[in-house]
Write an enzyme that holds these catalytic residues in place. Structure first.
Site, PDB file in Angstrom:
ATOM      1  N   ARG A  37       0.829  -1.210   0.000  1.00 12.74           N
ATOM      2  CA  ARG A  37       0.000   0.000   0.000  1.00 12.74           C
ATOM      3  C   ARG A  37       0.864   1.261   0.000  1.00 12.74           C
ATOM      4  O   ARG A  37       0.482   2.284  -0.572  1.00 12.74           O
ATOM      5  CB  ARG A  37      -0.928   0.005   1.206  1.00 12.74           C
ATOM      6  CG  ARG A  37      -2.026  -1.010   1.018  1.00 12.74           C
ATOM      7  CD  ARG A  37      -2.980  -1.014   2.172  1.00 12.74           C
ATOM      8  NE  ARG A  37      -4.159  -1.748   1.803  1.00 12.74           N
ATOM      9  CZ  ARG A  37      -5.029  -2.236   2.675  1.00 12.74           C
ATOM     10  NH1 ARG A  37      -4.854  -2.038   3.963  1.00 12.74           N
ATOM     11  NH2 ARG A  37      -6.081  -2.900   2.257  1.00 12.74           N
ATOM     12  N   LYS A 199     -21.566 -15.161   1.937  1.00  9.50           N
ATOM     13  CA  LYS A 199     -22.985 -14.936   2.224  1.00  9.50           C
ATOM     14  C   LYS A 199     -23.697 -14.091   1.178  1.00  9.50           C
ATOM     15  O   LYS A 199     -23.097 -13.193   0.591  1.00  9.50           O
ATOM     16  CB  LYS A 199     -23.105 -14.216   3.568  1.00  9.50           C
ATOM     17  CG  LYS A 199     -22.671 -15.084   4.712  1.00  9.50           C
ATOM     18  CD  LYS A 199     -22.816 -14.344   6.005  1.00  9.50           C
ATOM     19  CE  LYS A 199     -22.509 -15.243   7.195  1.00  9.50           C
ATOM     20  NZ  LYS A 199     -22.531 -14.481   8.434  1.00  9.50           N
ATOM     21  N   GLY A 355     -10.416  -7.431  -1.608  1.00 13.68           N
ATOM     22  CA  GLY A 355     -10.668  -8.461  -0.606  1.00 13.68           C
ATOM     23  C   GLY A 355     -10.143  -9.818  -1.012  1.00 13.68           C
ATOM     24  O   GLY A 355      -9.048  -9.941  -1.567  1.00 13.68           O
ATOM     25  N   GLY A 378     -14.527  -3.043   0.445  1.00 13.57           N
ATOM     26  CA  GLY A 378     -15.835  -2.436   0.750  1.00 13.57           C
ATOM     27  C   GLY A 378     -16.216  -1.377  -0.265  1.00 13.57           C
ATOM     28  O   GLY A 378     -17.359  -1.312  -0.726  1.00 13.57           O
TER      29      GLY A 378
HETATM   30  P1  AMP Z   1     -16.896 -12.706   1.433  1.00 13.66           P
HETATM   31  O1  AMP Z   1     -16.168 -11.904   2.459  1.00 13.66           O
HETATM   32  O2  AMP Z   1     -18.385 -12.718   1.600  1.00 13.66           O
HETATM   33  O3  AMP Z   1     -16.448 -12.416   0.022  1.00 13.66           O
HETATM   34  O4  AMP Z   1     -16.492 -14.223   1.735  1.00 13.66           O
HETATM   35  C1  AMP Z   1     -15.197 -14.707   1.610  1.00 13.66           C
HETATM   36  C2  AMP Z   1     -15.123 -16.028   2.345  1.00 13.66           C
HETATM   37  O5  AMP Z   1     -16.079 -16.900   1.804  1.00 13.66           O
HETATM   38  C3  AMP Z   1     -13.808 -16.727   2.214  1.00 13.66           C
HETATM   39  O6  AMP Z   1     -13.151 -16.689   3.450  1.00 13.66           O
HETATM   40  C4  AMP Z   1     -14.170 -18.145   1.828  1.00 13.66           C
HETATM   41  O7  AMP Z   1     -13.508 -19.128   2.594  1.00 13.66           O
HETATM   42  C5  AMP Z   1     -15.659 -18.195   2.119  1.00 13.66           C
HETATM   43  N1  AMP Z   1     -16.366 -19.184   1.310  1.00 13.66           N
HETATM   44  C6  AMP Z   1     -16.375 -19.281  -0.030  1.00 13.66           C
HETATM   45  N2  AMP Z   1     -17.075 -20.358  -0.430  1.00 13.66           N
HETATM   46  C7  AMP Z   1     -17.535 -20.964   0.693  1.00 13.66           C
HETATM   47  C8  AMP Z   1     -18.313 -22.134   0.944  1.00 13.66           C
HETATM   48  N3  AMP Z   1     -18.749 -22.889  -0.061  1.00 13.66           N
HETATM   49  N4  AMP Z   1     -18.581 -22.449   2.222  1.00 13.66           N
HETATM   50  C9  AMP Z   1     -18.112 -21.698   3.229  1.00 13.66           C
HETATM   51  N5  AMP Z   1     -17.374 -20.569   3.053  1.00 13.66           N
HETATM   52  C10 AMP Z   1     -17.078 -20.220   1.803  1.00 13.66           C
END
Ligand code: AMP
Length: 404
Positions: A37, A199, A355, A378
């Site tokens: 960064r 999620k 991210g 974000g």
């Molecule tokens: P996000 O911050 O919502 O983009 O989520 C990222 C996280 O989603 C990562 O740490 C992944 O390990 C998790 N992830 C991706 N696919 C799955 C899955 N099928 N089951 C559980 N966690 C997941």
């Protein structure tokens, strides 16, 4: 929304308050473990200094919650910046008040100062006008190069701009606006979005916005299983957001009347647990056995996603396809990274929202093979939601020139 950038300004003899993102990881002995960064801020800093201007850089680091926390001092960042610039960087122990005024008062053309962590003052995150005025009083012009903080209306990202005649975008900010902005505003079609991650809840607005913008919307990652449940498929012990099942049904219905074609995985890699030694199996999406978790997309999905993306001229990606941190479940995410690299080589514009997907691209060694990897997780998500970022809105508009 055209913005004035540092290229439109001659900084000779002027003091620039430069908002940077020096939120770097530190180990227990205050050593910076990843200085990317700081490295990324160098072009903007050098431009101002080379013009004969003065840089007063400011940033947050961590979450000190409005208190002075010695472990979150920016002093190590000042030392690293000094090493990288090859010229002295003065450090002010406070970002406002007599300490800052004293050091800034002694500045000469070509000098560089870094102010202490903005978040040592609670007023920064509260966007307190008086704090913003004090910060702004140090300089003649404002430059924002911290895209990753632009979705927050804080004193240093938005409040200060009220006290400057000119608030301009640095090179990093300009690049983010150019690629993210153009991808969404004037995409070359076909335009494909791939969304993954844990999620649905964090990405509802992104899905809703993108379904009217893109030609193909590919869904992977943990959020698939709430959709699966909504379609009546068994999901075993896969990630589920019970309270989002109705919403998932609604999205599936709404997509039918939208521009986008929705693509779900055909198969998934399942295991009883998340571990590096887990025993895995590939099953169809609608046949996940009891007691198993869907943790990555399978080989048929990789092929399906590649076919769905074939010929794409703009691709936006946010969120991993599986639990890529663990080796048995990383293949899908890395395959998508490679697909984007291949499309880029064929002339497509490929943009990765920061991210986890950005770190997956890095891990795959493909950083240089994609058009743009956003530095702001974000902030880039909010961009994909179609929102205006307060730190961007606050920058001075340019007539004709600049970036959108
Ligand atoms: P996000 O911050 O919502 O983009 O989520 C990222 C996280 O989603 C990562 O740490 C992944 O390990 C998790 N992830 C991706 N696919 C799955 C899955 N099928 N089951 C559980 N966690 C997941």
């Amino acid at each position: 929304m055209n913005k004035v950038t540092v290229d439109d300004i001659n900084f000779q003899g002027r003091k620039a308050l430069l908002r940077v993102d020096f939120n770097v990881p530190l180990d227990s002995e205050q050593n910076i473990t990843d200085d990317r960064r700081i490295v990324a801020s160098l072009p903007t800093i050098k431009k101002i200094l080379d013009d004969g201007g003065m840089v007063i850089a400011c940033s947050h680091l961590g979450r000190p919650k409005g208190k002075h926390v010695a472990e979150m001092s920016l002093r190590p960042a000042a030392i690293r910046l000094w090493e990288l610039l090859g010229k002295e960087v003065h450090f002010a122990e406070d970002c406002i008040g007599p300490e800052a005024a004293n050091i800034v008062g002694k500045m000469k053309d070509g000098d560089c100062v870094l102010l202490e962590n903005l978040r040592f003052h609670p007023e920064e995150e509260k966007n307190d006008p008086e704090f913003a005025r004090k910060l702004a009083s140090l300089a003649d012009i404002y430059v924002n190069d911290a895209f990753g903080s632009a979705h927050r209306a804080h004193a240093s990202t938005q409040g200060v701009t009220r006290y400057f005649d000119q608030s301009v975008a640095g090179y990093l900010m300009e690049k983010e606006l150019r690629y993210l902005g153009q991808a969404l505003a004037e995409p070359k079609r076909p335009f494909v979005a791939i969304l993954g991650g844990a999620k649905i809840s964090g990405k509802i607005d992104v899905i809703t916005n993108l379904m009217n913008e893109v030609d193909v919307l590919i869904i992977g990652g943990g959020m698939v299983f709430t959709f699966s449940k909504a379609m009546g498929y068994p999901i075993g012990d896969s990630l589920l957001e019970e309270d989002k099942i109705d919403l998932a049904k609604e999205i599936i219905e709404n997509v039918k009347g939208s521009r986008a074609k929705l693509v779900f995985p055909a198969d998934v890699v399942v295991a009883a647990e998340i571990s590096d030694t887990a025993e895995t199996k590939v099953v169809d999406l609608d046949k996940i056995p009891d007691g198993m978790k869907g943790l990555d997309i399978g080989p048929a999905s990789i092929k399906l996603f590649a076919d769905s993306m074939a010929g794409a001229r703009t691709v936006v990606w946010n969120g991993p396809m599986g639990v890529f941190e663990s080796k048995p479940f990383a293949a899908g995410t890395f395959a998508v990274a490679r697909m984007l690299a291949d499309l880029t080589a064929k002339g497509a514009v490929t943009v990765v929202g920061g991210g986890d997907s950005a770190s997956a691209v890095s891990k795959a060694g493909l950083d240089e093979k994609l058009t743009h990897i956003s530095t702001g997780g974000g902030a880039s998500l909010e961009f994909l939601e179609g929102r205006q970022l307060p730190g961007v809105v606050a920058l001075t508009n340019a007539a004709g020139a600049g970036v959108s």
